[in-house]
Design an enzyme around this catalytic site. Structure first.
Site, PDB file in Angstrom:
ATOM      1  CG  ASP A 127      -2.056   0.976   1.107  1.00 57.61           C
ATOM      2  OD1 ASP A 127      -2.209   1.580   0.022  1.00 57.61           O
ATOM      3  OD2 ASP A 127      -2.810   1.141   2.078  1.00 57.61           O
ATOM      4  CG  HIS A 128       0.289   4.411  -2.501  1.00 58.23           C
ATOM      5  ND1 HIS A 128      -0.379   5.600  -2.405  1.00 58.23           N
ATOM      6  CD2 HIS A 128      -0.366   3.700  -3.437  1.00 58.23           C
ATOM      7  CE1 HIS A 128      -1.396   5.621  -3.246  1.00 58.23           C
ATOM      8  NE2 HIS A 128      -1.398   4.462  -3.886  1.00 58.23           N
ATOM      9  N   PRO A 129       1.235   5.571   1.142  1.00 61.31           N
ATOM     10  CG  PRO A 129       2.974   6.969   1.780  1.00 61.31           C
ATOM     11  CD  PRO A 129       2.689   5.674   1.078  1.00 61.31           C
TER      12      PRO A 129
END
EC number: 1.13.11.5
Length: 160
Positions: A127-129
């Site tokens: 996932d990415h921020p």
């Protein structure tokens, strides 16, 4: 070429252009293979996203946005000005150019951005921020973390 009250913007195929509410504009298309996309938002204005953990060197850099060069149209001519208000289109005729503004001051101006200058930051394992690594501009809602107030769902717990 997009002509506005603030001047002209030459918008190339790799660029996007933002024209805020209330600004008069005219789009002149070159060639027969021109393509475009229009997006209208109602609750807020476009802004740069909060970069959070990305830091200051990713995504869209504010210095790469360009405002129009001052220009005005000083001639007598026949114009039909279309204006949208509350979902309805109104028209008015005038015998002078709507682009006869000689100068402007402030930061409520149309602008363009060259997408080839965009720097996506990506180090994703699952996932990415926030913000998304491909976010150029964002339009924040009045409720942080929500898309729109109308998307509000009723509580699953009903009071007795």
């Amino acid at each position: 070429m997009i002509t506005t009250e603030f001047g002209k913007l030459e918008v190339d195929p790799t660029e996007i252009c933002v024209i805020q509410r209330g600004i008069r504009f005219q789009v002149d298309i070159k060639g027969d293979m021109a393509r475009g996309y229009v997006l209208e938002i109602f609750q807020s204005h476009f802004s740069l996203p909060d970069l959070g953990p990305i830091g200051a060197n990713g995504l869209a850099n504010p210095r790469h946005f360009a405002a129009p060069v001052a220009w005005f149209d000083d001639r007598d001519c026949h114009y039909v000005v279309l204006h949208k208000l509350e979902g309805h289109i109104f028209s008015a005729t005038q015998e002078f150019s709507p682009f006869n503004v000689v100068a402007w001051h402030g930061n409520y101006v149309p602008y363009k951005y060259d997408l080839s200058k965009f720097c996506p930051i990506n180090a994703v394992s699952f996932d990415h921020p926030d913000p998304s690594i491909f976010t150029v501009l964002t339009a924040n809602s009045s409720i942080p973390g929500r898309c729109d107030e109308s998307n509000e769902r009723p509580s699953p717990i009903t009071p007795i």
